[in-house]
Design a protein around this motif. Structure first.
Motif, short mmCIF file in Angstrom:
data_model
loop_
_atom_site.label_atom_id
_atom_site.label_comp_id
_atom_site.label_asym_id
_atom_site.label_seq_id
_atom_site.Cartn_x
_atom_site.Cartn_y
_atom_site.Cartn_z
N THR A 49 0.83 -1.21 0.00
CA THR A 49 0.00 0.00 0.00
C THR A 49 0.86 1.25 0.00
OG1 THR A 49 -1.72 -1.19 1.22
CG2 THR A 49 -1.83 1.22 1.21
N ALA A 50 1.93 1.24 0.80
CA ALA A 50 2.82 2.40 0.87
C ALA A 50 3.53 2.61 -0.47
CB ALA A 50 3.85 2.20 1.98
N ILE A 51 3.98 1.53 -1.10
CA ILE A 51 4.69 1.66 -2.38
C ILE A 51 3.74 2.15 -3.47
CG2 ILE A 51 5.87 0.35 -4.18
CD1 ILE A 51 7.02 -1.42 -1.98
N VAL A 52 2.51 1.63 -3.49
CA VAL A 52 1.53 2.07 -4.48
C VAL A 52 1.22 3.55 -4.29
CG1 VAL A 52 -0.86 1.83 -5.26
CG2 VAL A 52 0.52 -0.20 -4.86
N GLY A 53 1.03 3.96 -3.03
CA GLY A 53 0.78 5.38 -2.75
C GLY A 53 1.93 6.26 -3.20
N LEU A 54 3.16 5.76 -3.00
CA LEU A 54 4.33 6.53 -3.42
C LEU A 54 4.41 6.62 -4.93
CD1 LEU A 54 6.93 7.94 -2.51
CD2 LEU A 54 8.07 5.72 -2.56
N ALA A 55 4.06 5.51 -5.61
CA ALA A 55 4.13 5.50 -7.07
C ALA A 55 3.04 6.35 -7.71
CB ALA A 55 4.04 4.06 -7.58
N VAL A 56 1.85 6.33 -7.11
CA VAL A 56 0.71 7.05 -7.69
C VAL A 56 0.73 8.54 -7.33
CG1 VAL A 56 -1.80 7.24 -7.72
CG2 VAL A 56 -0.73 4.98 -7.76
N SER A 57 0.84 8.80 -6.04
CA SER A 57 0.76 10.19 -5.58
C SER A 57 2.10 10.91 -5.60
CB SER A 57 0.17 10.23 -4.16
OG SER A 57 -1.10 9.62 -4.12
N GLY A 58 3.16 10.16 -5.35
CA GLY A 58 4.47 10.80 -5.25
C GLY A 58 4.60 11.61 -3.97
N LEU A 59 5.77 12.14 -3.72
CA LEU A 59 6.00 12.94 -2.54
C LEU A 59 5.79 14.42 -2.85
CD1 LEU A 59 9.22 11.23 -1.12
CD2 LEU A 59 6.90 11.09 -0.20
N ASN A 60 5.19 15.11 -1.92
CA ASN A 60 4.98 16.55 -2.04
C ASN A 60 6.23 17.26 -1.53
OD1 ASN A 60 3.94 19.14 -2.22
ND2 ASN A 60 2.75 18.97 -0.33
N MET A 61 7.20 17.42 -2.42
CA MET A 61 8.48 17.98 -2.02
C MET A 61 8.32 19.46 -1.67
SD MET A 61 10.15 15.24 -2.30
CE MET A 61 11.80 15.80 -1.95
N GLY A 62 8.99 19.85 -0.61
CA GLY A 62 8.94 21.23 -0.17
C GLY A 62 9.72 22.17 -1.05
N ILE A 63 9.60 23.43 -0.77
CA ILE A 63 10.25 24.45 -1.59
C ILE A 63 11.77 24.33 -1.52
CG2 ILE A 63 10.33 26.18 0.23
CD1 ILE A 63 9.60 28.24 -1.88
N GLU A 64 12.27 23.78 -0.40
CA GLU A 64 13.71 23.63 -0.27
C GLU A 64 14.29 22.67 -1.31
OE1 GLU A 64 11.94 24.66 3.70
OE2 GLU A 64 11.54 23.18 2.14
N PHE A 65 13.45 21.73 -1.79
CA PHE A 65 13.92 20.75 -2.76
C PHE A 65 13.57 21.16 -4.20
CE2 PHE A 65 13.34 18.45 1.22
CZ PHE A 65 14.55 17.79 1.33
N LYS A 66 12.49 21.89 -4.39
CA LYS A 66 12.09 22.29 -5.74
C LYS A 66 12.55 23.69 -6.11
CE LYS A 66 7.70 21.54 -5.05
NZ LYS A 66 6.24 21.37 -5.28
N GLY A 67 12.86 24.49 -5.11
CA GLY A 67 13.21 25.87 -5.38
C GLY A 67 11.96 26.73 -5.48
N GLY A 68 12.10 28.03 -5.24
CA GLY A 68 10.95 28.92 -5.30
C GLY A 68 11.16 30.12 -4.41
N ALA A 69 10.06 30.70 -3.98
CA ALA A 69 10.12 31.90 -3.17
C ALA A 69 9.20 31.76 -1.95
CB ALA A 69 9.73 33.12 -3.99
N VAL A 70 9.61 32.42 -0.87
CA VAL A 70 8.83 32.45 0.36
C VAL A 70 8.52 33.91 0.67
CG1 VAL A 70 8.75 31.90 2.82
CG2 VAL A 70 9.94 30.37 1.24
N PHE A 71 7.24 34.25 0.84
CA PHE A 71 6.80 35.60 1.14
C PHE A 71 6.22 35.63 2.55
CE2 PHE A 71 6.26 34.83 -3.41
CZ PHE A 71 7.05 35.84 -3.95
N ASN A 72 6.73 36.54 3.38
CA ASN A 72 6.24 36.72 4.74
C ASN A 72 5.55 38.07 4.85
OD1 ASN A 72 7.39 34.29 6.13
ND2 ASN A 72 9.29 35.18 5.36
N THR A 73 4.27 38.04 5.26
CA THR A 73 3.49 39.27 5.33
C THR A 73 3.54 39.84 6.74
OG1 THR A 73 1.40 38.25 6.01
CG2 THR A 73 1.93 38.22 3.66
N PRO A 74 3.28 41.14 6.88
CA PRO A 74 3.06 41.68 8.23
C PRO A 74 1.70 41.24 8.75
CG PRO A 74 2.69 43.37 6.58
CD PRO A 74 3.20 42.16 5.83
#
Length: 379
Positions: free
Chosen positions: A37-62
């Motif tokens: 079940t875990a392997i099928v979930g990994l193959a179908v859904s994949g991991l939701n990699m964070g911005i640290e792994f994919k790159g991008g921008a972080v915005f902090n509001t007041p």
């Protein structure tokens, strides 16, 4: 003594026990089902990699009154990419948008500031490159590989290669389940997740090594008797530490559950989810594998040894002969230490052997070669 303490004492003394080893095929099936079940979930859904792994921008509001869902909608419209928004304790927002370069981040910042009705200067922006996350991932894989090798070498030297193989399989089982749960739940994978995965490896091995140590001591000189098989001794070692394993696991899970369900769920501190989920699932899977996987695997591997096969035949033959005479194994007299002379008439018990179906309850070894024997045995 508490009821749980009384049960633990009876498990340790072999007065009661659950035959984990005899029912190992059922638990193997459960583990295989969970792992698939875990392997099928990994193959179908994949991991939701964070911005640290994919790159991008972080915005902090007041401080703002805008809700997290509304800010997420604004961020996705401005960037054209999925966004993750977390509302912090001081009513500020942390907005993550993946796969943005420097020029795109500046453009998104200006659009987002306009939608949020605040000056662009007050919207703090940080650009995260994917190379940093790749370095973390590579170092984590390197650390995991070194850890696995060291564990196998240590267990092979301190115990034997069969225990090293069983512990390695249990570790892979725990990691697979934890990663699969992340894929199924969809939680973001961050450096905190990697830290959590590496942390649970030690917890996963703790109970396993404790059981292996008891099994090593209990099976010393096992071939010099014909009362217990290796699997029965392994089962006793497992039952002797069962309550201890359950108690230590519960104590470790309670604070982690507080972080995951109260901090991350009820209070909305989503940044706690990445590390707390990996710790929670890993601790639970580690306790499960040490009880239902590692020790039964050792028994399976050990029973393939020619000496253990011969021992099992002798044990079963003796029990069949005793049953035909209407006797029980206890009729052979009290427990004694092994000796070469005792091999023929089986006076020696297995230290720490377990009471299982068709086998007697084990008592403490007693000295004296002839003391306590029936008159028929003395003749």
């Amino acid at each position: 003594m508490s009821r749980l303490g009384s049960i633990g004492a009876k498990l340790y003394n072999g007065e009661i026990g659950y035959d984990f080893v005899a029912k190992r095929k059922f638990w193997y099936g459960v583990s295989i089902l969970i792992t698939i079940t875990a392997i099928v979930g990994l193959a179908v859904s994949g991991l939701n990699m964070g911005i640290e792994f994919k790159g991008g921008a972080v915005f902090n509001t007041p401080k703002t009154s805008i809700s997290a869902p509304q800010a997420q909608e604004y961020a996705e419209e401005a960037s054209g990419h999925p966004a993750i928004v977390q509302k912090l304790g001081n009513d500020t927002l942390r907005i993550q948008v993946s796969e943005l370069d420097t020029a795109q981040a500046t453009e998104v910042k200006n659009k987002l500031a306009k939608d949020l009705n605040m000056p662009a200067a007050q919207l703090d922006a940080e650009l995260v490159g994917p190379s940093w996350g790749a370095q973390i991932a590579n170092k984590a894989w390197t650390g995991l590989g070194i850890f696995m090798v060291l564990v196998v070498v240590y267990l092979a030297i301190a115990f034997e290669w069969r225990m090293a193989v069983a512990a390695l399989i249990a570790l892979i089982h725990d990691l697979t389940i934890t990663v699969g749960v992340y894929a199924l739940v969809g939680f973001e994978v961050t450096p905190g997740t990697v830290i959590g995965l590496l942390t649970i490896l030690g917890y996963s091995l703790y109970d396993t090594v404790v059981v292996f140590d008891g099994l090593k001591e209990g099976s010393a000189g096992i071939t010099k008797q014909t009362r217990f098989t290796y699997s029965e001794i392994a089962n006793r070692s497992l039952n002797a530490t069962l309550v201890r394993s359950i108690n230590t696991t519960i104590v470790a899970l309670l604070p982690v559950a507080g972080l995951l369900f109260i901090g991350g769920g009820f209070l909305g501190a989503g940044m706690l989810n990445d590390i707390s989920l990996s710790l929670f699932v890993g601790l639970a899977a580690g306790a499960y594998s040490s009880i239902f996987i590692a020790t039964p695997l050792v028994a399976d591997l050990k029973e393939r040894d020619p000496q253990m096969k011969a021992l099992k035949k002798r044990v079963l033959a003796k029990r069949a002969a005793a049953a035909a005479r209407g006797e029980s194994p206890e009729d052979d007299g009290p427990e004694q230490r092994y000796s070469a002379e005792d091999d023929a008439d089986d006076d020696g018990p297995v230290p720490g052997a377990v009471a299982t179906a068709g086998a007697p309850v084990v008592t403490a070894p007693r000295g004296g070669r002839g003391r306590g024997r029936s008159s028929e045995r003395r003749r």
